[in-house]
Every structure is written in C-alpha cells, then in structure tokens.
Design a protein around this motif. Structure first.
Motif, PDB file in Angstrom:
ATOM      1  N   GLY A 317      39.070  36.541  20.031  1.00 39.48           N
ATOM      2  CA  GLY A 317      39.173  35.804  19.477  1.00 39.48           C
ATOM      3  C   GLY A 317      37.924  35.095  18.323  1.00 39.48           C
ATOM      4  N   VAL A 337      36.490  32.103  18.208  1.00 37.03           N
ATOM      5  CA  VAL A 337      37.114  31.206  18.885  1.00 37.03           C
ATOM      6  C   VAL A 337      36.893  30.421  20.337  1.00 37.03           C
ATOM      7  N   ALA A 344      44.372  31.175  20.983  1.00 39.32           N
ATOM      8  CA  ALA A 344      42.875  30.959  20.353  1.00 39.32           C
ATOM      9  C   ALA A 344      43.282  32.118  19.169  1.00 39.32           C
ATOM     10  N   THR A 347      44.341  29.935  16.957  1.00 37.96           N
ATOM     11  CA  THR A 347      43.668  29.177  15.417  1.00 37.96           C
ATOM     12  C   THR A 347      42.562  30.110  15.071  1.00 37.96           C
ATOM     13  N   MET A 348      42.728  30.904  15.368  1.00 35.83           N
ATOM     14  CA  MET A 348      42.028  31.611  14.597  1.00 35.83           C
ATOM     15  C   MET A 348      42.185  32.342  13.369  1.00 35.83           C
ATOM     16  N   HIS A 383      40.722  24.037  22.611  1.00 34.69           N
ATOM     17  CA  HIS A 383      39.391  25.366  22.012  1.00 34.69           C
ATOM     18  C   HIS A 383      38.534  24.652  20.506  1.00 34.69           C
ATOM     19  N   ALA A 385      35.206  26.519  17.822  1.00 30.95           N
ATOM     20  CA  ALA A 385      35.062  27.782  17.559  1.00 30.95           C
ATOM     21  C   ALA A 385      33.545  27.735  16.823  1.00 30.95           C
TER      22      ALA A 385
END
Lengths: 524, 110
Positions: A317, A337, A344, A347-348, A383, A385
């Motif tokens: 991540g 992340v 992950a 999201t990144m 998660h 970051a």
C-alpha cells in the motif's frame, strides 16, 4: 483456455466493488473539485500549466498498464489477445494490435481500427525492456492520435502496439479555450501530436516537460488569448473521467486475478504455477500504482530509488507522487495504507487521485491532509493511511511539510543532515480533533530533501529511532550525484526487507535562478 | 515470534497482558481478545510492557477499539518502553490514546 476471461460470466464481487469504489471516489472528487474552484485568475494562470501537465500525464499514464498486460499474455495466442484487447478499445485505445517482433514486424491480430503506425517500420526499433515506446503522432494533426508500443524482456518475441486518441480540443471539451501545443519529443514539427494554436507558438508562453516512456512530452502553453480561467472547468472532468478509467482498468485486473485463481484451483494446476501467475498480475497492479515518471523541473534535480520487497505475494500500500504546480513549486507526497491486498491498493489509488486533485487546485499540504480524512475511515474500511505532503518552492527555497502519521522528511545541507520535525497529525482515516499543521523551513543553497516510504526505517531488529538514524547517517555520508546518493542509500538499507521501499531525493540546483531565466527565455 | 495474550479482571477493570510481537500475523488473535473485553464494557487496560514490536496492523486494532469507546479514558495503554511509545508518537496516534508508564499509573487515573 485457462488464462482467458470467460465472457458472459458475471464479474466477481471484489472487482465490481473495486470499480464502484474507485469510480464513485473519482466522481465525488470531480464534483468536489467543481465546487471548490474559486481561486483568483492570477493564481489560475500560475497553476495552469501544472494542471494541464498533470492532466495530460494522468491520461498518458493509463496507457502503459493495458499494453504491459497484453504483452505479458501474448504467448497465449491471438484469440486470447483479441478477447482481452477488446476491453481496452475504444478507450483508451482506438486500435490495439499484436505483432511478431523481428527485422520486419508482422501483424498477428488487431482489435478496433486497423493500425496505421506513425511511419513505416515504426515498430522495428521497439526495445524489449518493458518501457512504453512513445512512437509519435499517427495520421494528420487534426486526429491527435498517438502511437505507443510495449515489448517485454520476458516475452521479447512480441510487440503490442496501441493508438491512443488524445482528448478532443473542440468546444465543450475539457481542453477548450486553452492555447497549447503538445509534442512527444523535442519541440519540432515532426513531434507535434496535438495543438490548439498555430505552431510554433509565438508570444509569451510557458513550457512544461515530463518524461513519457522512452521519450518525454513537451507542453507549450500560450499565455494570451484569454487562456486564463479556461482550465478549471476541465479539472473536475479530468479527475472524474480519468478516475473512472483507472477504476475500470483496476477492476479488470482484479477480475482477472480472481478468475485466474479460480481457474488454477479448479484445474488443480500446481501451486507453483498458480503462484507465479498471481504474482505476475499482482506486480502489474503494483506497477500501475508506482509513480509514472519524475517530472523534470527547472531549478530542481530529482532522483528516486525503488527496491522491491522479498517477493511475497502481497500487494503493498505504499506510494509516492510528484505534482508540478506551475513552474515555481513542486508538490510531493508519500504515504502508506496499513494492511495489504487489493482493498489497501484501491484505497491507495483513491488517495493518490484525491491528493493530485487537491494539489492542482492549490491546496496547502495541511489542507490536503485535512480534506483526505473524509475519504477513509478505519471503522468502515479496516485500514488507515499515513501520508506526508510537502510543497517545494524553488525560488523561495522553502519546504512546507505536513504529515499525518508519516515519519519526517530529511533535509541535507552543508551543516549536516537532519529531520524536519513538526506537528504529527493522526493518520488519514483515524478521526481526530487535532487538525494537521504545516511546518515551513527555508533551506540553504545547494540543499536536498529526502522523502521515503516507511518500510525503509521500520523493521524488526531495530527500534524505529535506530531505523531513522540509520537512514539519516546513510544520507549524510552518501556521495556523488543525487541519483547515486539515493541509489546507494536505498541499497544499503533495503537488505532483507519484506516491503517494497522507495526513496525520493530533491536537490535545489545552485544556479536555479539562472537556469529558470534561461529556460523561460527559450520558451518565449 | 508468537503473541501471548492473558486476560485478568479485577474490580471492574479488565486487563489484557500482551507479550511478544503485535503484528500482522498476530493481529487477529489480539483483535478478538480485545474486542471481547471492549464488548463487556468498563475500563480496559492493555498492558504492552512485554511487547517488543508493534506494526500498523496492531495499531489499527487499537485504533478501532478506541473509536468504539466514547472516551479515551475507557481504553488505557501501558507502554513503558520508549521504543514502542515512539511508534505511537511518530504515527501521530499518541494523543489519541491514554498512555501510561505503569499499571499503577493506569489505575490511578480517573
């Protein structure tokens, strides 16, 4: 065929969800960007080139991944090639074709429009090194189509060639009202790919350059003819549309990953084979998450080192990114992340796009971090970051840095190497009452700053302070050019690490003012 | 290195003694033990005196537990080791938790 997507089957929930999340995030960001564009005309003018550059860069960055994938799968035959290539036409490619490499490359299969090629024999020189070959304009200038090719070291017998239609420039398009010329390669008529103004550009102009595959892109932006204010409406569209496109590609890769895993299990393929294939796809996805290329920036020298981890089948991540803001300032960001895997990674991807959008709008590093908090919530997403954002001001020689849980940047100058300490906000995704606060330091001539992913300092066997000190000492004693400095530091610290690590060095050139003055004179 | 988790309840205070490495491989074990205590209600003390390593997976477990509670006073962390405490500081999470040097300090706090 095992590796062929089974058409007509329903997509996996993970792929559909990933697409939905990324696409929704892009649309939300696009809409958000639309609402928050209230900067003064003066400021717009200043950031216009950087925004255009980022926009073009983002659009071009979507080209490498599909071609890399197709080239990697080329040996599976032309039917498999067509099935997959169809997913990438008509966007981002109007034409995708598979060629047998050789002294005179031979077309094996094509999807979309028949391939035209920029010039006869354009594919002869495509090297088998996995770098996107920027071949140049295809057809007349009015068609603003760019030919690119990919040949992997792992399957050198094949070349995948694609023709990308650059965004239209007519009324109502994102580029409407901007007077610019886009060259792939140096500024010369044969390298001109797209123009909304007669070339060569006369009168005051700004020049932006960034690497693109085997070559570089030169963007010449004319300052006259009411260009001011024309770009901002384009930014939200670019973010929205670009994001959806990236989402589609990411979802496709995830879908392939899921299907391959199923197929591998179903057909009782040996664990070794399944592992190798998944690893390959994971690395393709990871490759897509890595920074496209470092921009070239007058007055600054940039260098990066990237060291892959120990090869476990996990998608990390970590990311970093560089975003030029006009010609004076460079926005840089690094983050991680928590956790691994596709969630992950998605999201990144969303965070990277959001940071890019906020940075281009002109938000300060602490404002960017504050705005990101709405995108991730550890209670919902499982998660968080850690993110560090900074603005490097070339002429003022300042670094303005804000961090949400990411370890501090290092500053090296004649008096030594030290961390730029400041307030550390909670990681993005952890609701907190403490808002991020930026710290600005003025640096000496000839100073350098270093950003790094946290895998470089956090590991077993060392306390985090020992890890940080090891990094500081390694940078302090590194010799030679900036590039050899970051390479030697990363190599020295990256022994036996499970995580991929990246180190980015930024060095103020001593004669920055002179360099800038000269370059602006040329651009005029 | 495995994680050793031991739970002790005294006077309405639940104490989770963790020994070893709090990381990706042990996060699930840590999370289920901690979640159980959180759901029981009352003050939960997590004793990290014998924790030698902590990574972001374990930080996430602690953050999620903290966010389920109304007040940081309901989740108290005992972290005497400077190296572990430093991770909380660098990650910006130290101010989000109630962190103490010893079990006595954690209980004394009201």
């Amino acid at each position: 065929m095992e590796g062929t997507p089974r058409r007509g089957r329903r997509p996996h929930a993970a792929a559909a969800a990933l697409f939905a999340v990324l696409a929704a995030a892009s649309v939300v960001l696009g809409v958000g960007a639309q609402h928050s564009i209230t900067e003064s005309d003066q400021r717009q003018l200043h950031t216009e080139l950087g925004a255009l550059e980022a926009q073009v860069q983002a659009s071009l960055s979507d080209l490498g991944l599909p071609l890399t994938k197709l080239a990697g799968d080329a040996a599976q035959g032309d039917a498999a090639f067509r099935a997959v290539a169809q997913l990438f036409t008509p966007t981002p490619f109007v034409s995708v074709s598979l060629w047998r490499a050789g002294a005179s490359p031979r077309e094996v299969a094509a999807v979309g429009d028949p391939p035209v090629l920029p010039y006869p024999g354009a594919l002869v020189g495509v090297r088998a090194n996995g770098t996107l070959a920027a071949l140049g304009r295809v057809g007349p200038l009015t068609e603003h189509t760019l030919g690119v090719a990919m040949r992997l070291a792992s399957s050198p017998g094949w070349i995948v060639y694609g023709e990308d239609l650059l965004p239209a420039v007519g009324p109502g398009s994102p580029f409407a009202g901007l007077d610019f010329a886009l060259y792939v390669g140096s500024i010369s008529p044969i390298n001109l790919v797209q123009a909304t103004v007669s070339t060569p550009v006369r009168g005051p102009s700004l020049l932006g350059t960034f690497p693109f595959g085997t070559r570089h892109v030169d963007l010449v932006l004319a300052l006259e003819h009411g260009a001011v204010g024309a770009l901002p409406p384009a930014v939200p569209w670019a973010i929205g549309i670009g994001g959806v496109l990236v989402a589609l590609i990411a979802a496709f890769v995830v879908e392939r990953l899921a299907r391959r895993r199923e197929a591998a299990e179903h057909e009782a393929t040996t664990a070794t084979v399944a592992y190798g294939e998944q690893r390959e796809i994971a690395s393709v996805l990871q490759h897509a998450m890595k920074p496209v290329a470092l921009p070239s920036f007058e007055g600054l020298e940039l260098a990066t080192a990237y060291v892959p981890g120990d090869g476990r089948l996990e998608i990390g991540g970590d990311w970093f990114d560089t975003i030029p803001l006009g010609t004076d300032r460079l926005f840089v960001t690094v983050g991680d992340v928590s956790g691994k895997g596709l969630a992950a990674a998605s999201t990144m991807s969303a965070l990277r796009h959001a940071i890019r959008a906020y940075a281009i709008q002109g938000d300060a590093p602490d404002d960017v971090l504050a705005k990101l908090s709405g995108l991730v919530d550890v209670r919902r997403d499982d998660h968080f970051a850690t993110v560090l954002c900074a603005i490097i001001d070339v002429a003022e020689r300042t670094v303005t840095v804000a961090t949400a849980g990411h370890p501090p940047v290092l500053l090296r100058d004649r008096s030594g190497t030290r961390f730029v300490e400041g307030m550390v906000a909670a990681p993005v995704g952890v609701p907190s009452l403490r808002r991020p606060v930026a710290t600005t330091v003025t640096v000496e001539r000839d100073a350098s700053v270093f950003l790094y992913t946290d895998g470089l300092v956090e590991r077993r066997g060392f306390t985090v302070d020992e890890g940080l000190e090891r990094l500081r000492a390694a940078i302090d004693s590194a010799q030679g050019s900036l590039e050899s400095q970051v390479a030697s530091v990363a190599a020295a610290l990256s022994d036996e690490i499970p995580d991929d690590v990246a180190l980015l060095g930024i060095h103020w050139l001593i004669d920055a003012a002179l360099v800038r003055g000269a370059a602006q004179g040329e651009a005029r | 290195m495995p994680l050793d988790v031991e739970v002790e309840r005294t006077d309405g205070v639940a104490v989770l003694h963790a020994r070893g490495e709090l990381e990706l491989a042990t996060a699930t074990q840590f999370q289920s033990a901690l979640t159980e205590l959180i759901e029981d209600g009352g003050v939960v003390v997590v004793d990290c005196a014998e924790v030698t390593f902590i990574d972001s997976s374990a930080l996430r477990v602690l953050v999620q537990a903290r966010l389920r509670l109304e007040s940081s006073a309901l989740l108290r962390l005992i972290i005497p080791r400077p190296s572990i405490r430093r991770i909380f500081e660098l990650s910006g999470l130290a101010p989000e938790f109630s962190i103490y040097d010893s079990f006595e300090d954690a209980l004394r706090a009201s």
